[in-house]
Design a protein around this motif. Sequence first.
Motif, PDB file in Angstrom:
ATOM      1  N   PRO A 547       0.823  -1.217   0.000  1.00 32.81           N
ATOM      2  CA  PRO A 547       0.000   0.000   0.000  1.00 32.81           C
ATOM      3  C   PRO A 547       0.855   1.265   0.000  1.00 32.81           C
ATOM      4  CG  PRO A 547       0.164  -0.867   2.213  1.00 32.81           C
ATOM      5  CD  PRO A 547       0.944  -1.805   1.347  1.00 32.81           C
ATOM      6  N   SER A 548       2.168   1.109   0.186  1.00 34.22           N
ATOM      7  CA  SER A 548       3.063   2.259   0.292  1.00 34.22           C
ATOM      8  C   SER A 548       4.454   1.848  -0.173  1.00 34.22           C
ATOM      9  CB  SER A 548       3.113   2.749   1.748  1.00 34.22           C
ATOM     10  OG  SER A 548       4.165   3.667   1.940  1.00 34.22           O
ATOM     11  N   LEU A 549       5.235   2.835  -0.655  1.00 32.13           N
ATOM     12  CA  LEU A 549       6.626   2.577  -1.031  1.00 32.13           C
ATOM     13  C   LEU A 549       7.546   2.556   0.186  1.00 32.13           C
ATOM     14  CD1 LEU A 549       7.009   4.991  -4.101  1.00 32.13           C
ATOM     15  CD2 LEU A 549       6.463   2.559  -4.147  1.00 32.13           C
ATOM     16  N   LEU A 550       7.089   3.111   1.303  1.00 30.08           N
ATOM     17  CA  LEU A 550       7.973   3.331   2.445  1.00 30.08           C
ATOM     18  C   LEU A 550       8.491   2.049   3.101  1.00 30.08           C
ATOM     19  CD1 LEU A 550       6.118   6.390   4.005  1.00 30.08           C
ATOM     20  CD2 LEU A 550       8.215   6.390   2.633  1.00 30.08           C
ATOM     21  N   PRO A 551       7.706   0.965   3.261  1.00 34.03           N
ATOM     22  CA  PRO A 551       8.278  -0.227   3.900  1.00 34.03           C
ATOM     23  C   PRO A 551       9.499  -0.772   3.163  1.00 34.03           C
ATOM     24  CG  PRO A 551       5.881  -0.417   3.751  1.00 34.03           C
ATOM     25  CD  PRO A 551       6.262   0.788   2.962  1.00 34.03           C
ATOM     26  N   GLY A 552       9.413  -0.835   1.838  1.00 32.80           N
ATOM     27  CA  GLY A 552      10.546  -1.333   1.073  1.00 32.80           C
ATOM     28  C   GLY A 552      11.754  -0.424   1.169  1.00 32.80           C
ATOM     29  N   LEU A 553      11.539   0.902   1.137  1.00 36.41           N
ATOM     30  CA  LEU A 553      12.648   1.840   1.205  1.00 36.41           C
ATOM     31  C   LEU A 553      13.284   1.835   2.595  1.00 36.41           C
ATOM     32  CD1 LEU A 553      11.093   4.822  -0.793  1.00 36.41           C
ATOM     33  CD2 LEU A 553      12.940   3.313  -1.545  1.00 36.41           C
ATOM     34  N   GLU A 572      12.033   6.176  -4.825  1.00 35.88           N
ATOM     35  CA  GLU A 572      11.438   5.286  -5.816  1.00 35.88           C
ATOM     36  C   GLU A 572      10.182   5.948  -6.357  1.00 35.88           C
ATOM     37  OE1 GLU A 572      10.060   0.614  -6.408  1.00 35.88           O
ATOM     38  OE2 GLU A 572      10.598   1.344  -4.417  1.00 35.88           O
ATOM     39  N   VAL A 573       9.982   5.859  -7.657  1.00 37.80           N
ATOM     40  CA  VAL A 573       8.753   6.335  -8.285  1.00 37.80           C
ATOM     41  C   VAL A 573       8.095   5.117  -8.918  1.00 37.80           C
ATOM     42  CG1 VAL A 573       7.725   7.906  -9.963  1.00 37.80           C
ATOM     43  CG2 VAL A 573       9.786   8.598  -8.720  1.00 37.80           C
ATOM     44  N   SER A 574       7.029   4.658  -8.320  1.00 35.31           N
ATOM     45  CA  SER A 574       6.427   3.402  -8.770  1.00 35.31           C
ATOM     46  C   SER A 574       4.980   3.327  -8.310  1.00 35.31           C
ATOM     47  CB  SER A 574       7.244   2.225  -8.225  1.00 35.31           C
ATOM     48  OG  SER A 574       6.836   1.011  -8.812  1.00 35.31           O
ATOM     49  N   GLY A 575       4.410   2.122  -8.367  1.00 35.65           N
ATOM     50  CA  GLY A 575       3.003   1.936  -8.047  1.00 35.65           C
ATOM     51  C   GLY A 575       2.766   1.441  -6.641  1.00 35.65           C
ATOM     52  N   THR A 576       1.675   1.887  -6.044  1.00 34.97           N
ATOM     53  CA  THR A 576       1.171   1.322  -4.795  1.00 34.97           C
ATOM     54  C   THR A 576      -0.279   0.906  -5.037  1.00 34.97           C
ATOM     55  OG1 THR A 576       0.402   3.465  -3.959  1.00 34.97           O
ATOM     56  CG2 THR A 576       2.662   2.811  -3.409  1.00 34.97           C
ATOM     57  N   ARG A 587       0.194   6.140  -8.600  1.00 36.52           N
ATOM     58  CA  ARG A 587       1.561   6.433  -9.025  1.00 36.52           C
ATOM     59  C   ARG A 587       2.160   7.354  -7.986  1.00 36.52           C
ATOM     60  NH1 ARG A 587       5.041   3.676 -12.137  1.00 36.52           N
ATOM     61  NH2 ARG A 587       6.615   5.021 -13.061  1.00 36.52           N
ATOM     62  N   VAL A 588       3.196   6.876  -7.299  1.00 35.26           N
ATOM     63  CA  VAL A 588       3.704   7.571  -6.124  1.00 35.26           C
ATOM     64  C   VAL A 588       5.202   7.816  -6.269  1.00 35.26           C
ATOM     65  CG1 VAL A 588       3.932   7.473  -3.613  1.00 35.26           C
ATOM     66  CG2 VAL A 588       1.950   6.437  -4.719  1.00 35.26           C
TER      67      VAL A 588
END
Length: 807
Positions: A547-553, A572-576, A587-588
């Motif tokens: 649901p978010s890019l933050l956990p992976g980063l 990162e610029v990608s999909g959630t 697109r986040v």
Amino acid sequence: MKFTLSWLKEHLETDAGLDEICTRLTEIGLEVEDVDDKAVFKPFVIARVVSAEKHPQADRLKVLMVDTGSEAPVQVVCGAPNARAGLIGAFAAPGTYVPGIDVTLAVGNIRGVESHGMMCSEKELQISDSHDGIIDLPEDAPVGQSYAAYAHLDDPLIEINLTPNRPDCTSIHGIARDLAASGLGTLKTRPAPSFAIEAETPVKLTLDLDDPKLCPGFALRLVRGVRNGPSPRWMQQRLLAIGLRPINALVDITNYMTFDQGRPMHVFDAAKVKGNLTVRRAREGETVLALDQREYKLGPNNVVIADENGIESIGGIMGGEHSGCDENTVDVLIESALWDPMNIAKSGRALGIITDARYRFERGVDPEYMVPGLERTTELVLELCGGTPAKAEIVGYKGYEPKIVDFPYSEVKRLTGLDVSNEESNTILTRLGFTVSGSGERVSVAVPSWRPDVDGKADLVEEVMRIHGVDNIKPAPLESHAAVNAKILTTLQIRSRLAKRALAARGMLEAVTWSFIPEDQAKLFGGGSPALKLANPIAAEMSDMRPSLLPGLLSAAQRNADKGYGDVALFEVSGTYENDRPDGQRRVAGGIRRGTASLAGAGRAWSNAAKGGGKPVDVFDAKADALAVIEACGLPMGNIQIEQGGPEWYHPGRSGTIKMGPKVVLGYFGEFHPLTLESLDVSGALCGFEVYVDAMPEAKRKATRTKPALELSPFQLVRRDFAFVVDKTVEAGAIVKAATGADRKLVTSVNVFDIFEGASVGDGKKSVAIEVQIQPVERTLTDEDFEALTQKIVASVMKFTGGVLRS
């Protein structure tokens, strides 16, 4: 997929050399990934031991004089027990690289005696694992000649990179068929196996399945009285060349058939099979000890072959240890079956088993070769092990019904631009095994049983194109249009690129993280709904769409910190994913900074303080990054509003929400909640942001792309400072907004430069100091004009915030 040149030429009648074959393979879509020409074996020569004397300083060593066929005999110190005068073996001179021991030889001194080379064992030349003695060749071996040529070690090894849609080329026969279709030689055909049958196969087979697709066919044959010793040298050499370890003749035959014909086979020791065989779903909790010596726990999703003792094999994946064939096997059951590709793929992945059989069955094997494959395997067993074959037991197979594809020849030109005649297209398809019927511009094409990947006319065009030659497609420039071209990329694509460029310019590094995260992390960041759980995750910890890019980063930053790189800035610029509908994919642009990785640069305070670096990152670093993305995407920054607070994974007092108007949320930024970091097992100074690129409103379309004329005021810019006393709860942004709205024509900018709290301003109060830039445009302002403007600014701030001018 690996194979040797001589093995290929058993199926292909051709005079083409290695280079020509490799070039043609790549041209027809079977990309050659690596070629080993076996040059490492060229220096080894056949040599004769002229004399063998005891070493003067060592009881187990001998001093040999070796005739290499070219010069005077050379002296070699050797410890092999079979070293003797008259022995003919393989000699390596100084400077030769010996692959089996990973050593380059030099002139040595062993216990005071010089040794000018080495007599080699089979292990040292990677022929086998035997190193009990040096190679002992027949008396007629040609001394001085290449040992590699004599022992067929110079057979080049070719490796191709197969795409998943080409199961027909998981066999050497299939690769030869493609080469022959391209005009490089003729495909060799073997006569059908012929042998005498005695009696019936006593072991009967039952398909006890609720879905017939799980096992569409099964063939079984008993061969009595076999002698299961080592397989012949030629077979062992081929298996070793492609990375398989020879075991015994029966097992080696099944491995040979897997690569030679693309037909995985299995053999059971008939004496270890109790009663009849049943193909069924495994029961929950059943276990089997497989041939890799590992025990697997199975369930109803796994299809197995069982007897009265229990499970004997995991169908299409791996056999069981209990019924495996060894040197004591006398009667053997040979299995040739068909399995559902999807079930094999799911079972293999769930069990973590990767085998050559699974690789082929999950892509699809030729159903029509099930019985011929059994016949060919039986022939090899009789040839290499002897025995008496029984009649085959065949269950379930209903024959192959070919797919018929309606094929307009004009599709070749339309889809590829190639001018291929109808006759050539017909010839190419026929050579590949397709059956073409009809005439004119439109024909019907029957797909052969070994091509499950061909489903429509575009697939047939691909076949024609790759055999005709992709290199025949002539390069041509794009057509030139009289008018100026419209933009090619969408606004979202353009903004995604601009966001990446802006963040990279701010010293951040782009990361690509998994779109799948653990369920607990998904719930931590507002996700975890059942609709976003993966039905077949590649790993247990990758169960949910993010649901978010933050956990992976954050996890990536921690991995860097664990390796000693604590000051990192990643984006990162990608999909959630918010739900399973198309509009639920966002697109986040997201990013995090850790440690001291601020825009001013990472480092310690004493080494970077002059540049403003060395301080731990905080909410303002994240805010600056987020606003940089929004500005890069072209949004008017004057309309951007910042509100305190954000989602629950951010620190409640050190986070903010970015809005455009009261409803449009553009993103969030801030430092992270301590509980969030603890749950992720992440530590350190961290801040981050997410900007929803797809939420940014489209700019209004302008009548022209021409920029308006630059209008600069000829009058001097004036700056005035104000300090307002307001309640602590009043946001500084509200004061900025109120001051800006006092006179939008004259006030061009408002900046906060100081915030003060103390007893002198009163309890529950604070002082906010702002700098107001005033730009006259029509005339020079008088003192009266400035006084009037000052009163308007003070009145506006008082009206909207309750603030009073600090005295």
